[in-house]
Design an enzyme around this catalytic site. Structure first.
Site, short mmCIF file in Angstrom:
data_model
loop_
_atom_site.label_atom_id
_atom_site.label_comp_id
_atom_site.label_asym_id
_atom_site.label_seq_id
_atom_site.Cartn_x
_atom_site.Cartn_y
_atom_site.Cartn_z
N HIS A 18 0.84 -1.20 0.00
CA HIS A 18 0.00 0.00 0.00
C HIS A 18 0.88 1.26 0.00
O HIS A 18 0.61 2.21 -0.73
CB HIS A 18 -0.91 0.03 1.24
CG HIS A 18 -1.93 -1.08 1.27
ND1 HIS A 18 -2.10 -1.91 2.34
CD2 HIS A 18 -2.84 -1.47 0.34
CE1 HIS A 18 -3.08 -2.77 2.08
NE2 HIS A 18 -3.54 -2.52 0.87
N LYS A 42 -18.41 -6.25 7.04
CA LYS A 42 -17.13 -6.96 7.22
C LYS A 42 -16.70 -6.86 8.67
O LYS A 42 -17.01 -5.89 9.35
CB LYS A 42 -16.05 -6.31 6.34
CG LYS A 42 -15.81 -6.99 5.01
CD LYS A 42 -14.52 -6.46 4.38
CE LYS A 42 -14.26 -7.02 3.01
NZ LYS A 42 -13.07 -6.41 2.39
N ARG A 91 -1.93 -6.59 -8.83
CA ARG A 91 -0.76 -7.40 -8.51
C ARG A 91 -0.62 -8.57 -9.46
O ARG A 91 0.46 -8.98 -9.82
CB ARG A 91 -0.87 -7.93 -7.07
CG ARG A 91 -0.74 -6.85 -6.03
CD ARG A 91 -1.20 -7.33 -4.69
NE ARG A 91 -2.59 -7.73 -4.76
CZ ARG A 91 -3.34 -8.06 -3.72
NH1 ARG A 91 -2.81 -8.07 -2.52
NH2 ARG A 91 -4.60 -8.38 -3.86
N SER A 129 -2.96 -7.82 2.60
CA SER A 129 -3.30 -7.67 4.02
C SER A 129 -3.73 -9.01 4.60
O SER A 129 -3.38 -9.33 5.75
CB SER A 129 -4.44 -6.66 4.19
OG SER A 129 -4.03 -5.38 3.78
O1 PNS Z 1 -8.84 -3.19 -0.08
P1 PNS Z 1 -10.11 -3.71 -0.70
O2 PNS Z 1 -10.91 -4.49 0.33
O3 PNS Z 1 -9.88 -4.48 -1.96
O4 PNS Z 1 -11.00 -2.42 -1.10
C1 PNS Z 1 -12.26 -2.54 -1.70
C2 PNS Z 1 -12.99 -1.18 -1.69
C3 PNS Z 1 -13.11 -0.66 -0.28
C4 PNS Z 1 -12.23 -0.19 -2.53
C5 PNS Z 1 -14.40 -1.41 -2.32
O5 PNS Z 1 -15.04 -2.45 -1.66
C6 PNS Z 1 -15.26 -0.17 -2.26
O6 PNS Z 1 -15.07 0.75 -3.02
N1 PNS Z 1 -16.21 -0.13 -1.31
C7 PNS Z 1 -17.11 1.00 -1.13
C8 PNS Z 1 -18.53 0.65 -1.58
C9 PNS Z 1 -18.68 0.82 -3.07
O7 PNS Z 1 -18.54 1.87 -3.62
N2 PNS Z 1 -18.96 -0.33 -3.74
C10 PNS Z 1 -19.18 -0.35 -5.17
C11 PNS Z 1 -17.88 -0.33 -5.93
S1 PNS Z 1 -18.21 -1.00 -7.46
#
Ligand code: PNS
Length: 160
Positions: A18, A42, A91, A129
């Site tokens: 990150h 979560k 990645r 993570s």
């Molecule tokens: O580190 P991660 O868990 O891969 O991050 C995922 C994240 C937080 C970027 C994604 O779940 C997100 O944007 N969540 C917010 C809700 C949202 O906007 N969902 C629709 C996206 S298509």
């Protein structure tokens, strides 16, 4: 015009991967908002305040980077902070499908928001993570994979 990038994620916990992505984002944007998602469905290992503190420790004193928590849609939060791009790390091929879907959904929700994929440093491509949490849970060495402040927080969570 100030170009603002948003770098969203769970950061549970933040890793060196990150940190690498945040620093790379600074080459593309004037300011980077690191956005920690609060996802009520979560069960994170670390509460959001601790994830923000760990990110601050990881990135250190970088005036062009700010850290915020957000709840709800990323597209709406990105708009509220004036971001013109979302940065996500790619990645491996396995990341692609989910990232592609998210990018297209975010575009549908906020057409002016571009998603930019950055490739992390080669020696960090295997890092996640969830792997860091697993290694720490079983007493493995996470030094070098996370900032020392994160390693300390993991040791406190998983005393051996
Ligand atoms: O580190 P991660 O868990 O891969 O991050 C995922 C994240 C937080 C970027 C994604 O779940 C997100 O944007 N969540 C917010 C809700 C949202 O906007 N969902 C629709 C996206 S298509």
């Amino acid at each position: 015009m100030t170009r603002i990038a948003i770098y969203p994620g769970s950061f549970d916990p933040p890793t060196k991967g990150h940190e690498d992505l945040i620093r790379r984002s600074l080459a593309l944007a004037d300011r980077v908002v690191v956005a920690v998602a609060v996802n009520p469905s979560k069960q994170p290992l670390f509460p959001v305040a601790e994830r923000l503190a760990m990110l601050r420790a990881t990135v250190g004193d970088e005036p062009r980077v700010s850290f915020e928590a957000f709840e709800g849609l990323l597209a709406e939060f990105a708009e509220s902070v004036g971001a013109s791009m979302v940065v996500r790390g790619l990645r491996a091929v396995s990341d692609f499908e989910y990232e592609f879907q998210m990018a297209l959904m975010n575009r549908r929700l906020h057409p002016a928001l571009e998603t930019v994929f950055l490739v992390p440093a080669l020696d960090l491509t295997y890092l996640s993570s969830s792997l860091v949490r697993e290694v720490a849970r079983f007493g493995g060495d996470v030094n070098g994979l996370v900032h020392p402040a994160v390693a300390d927080a993991l040791s406190a969570r998983y005393p051996q």
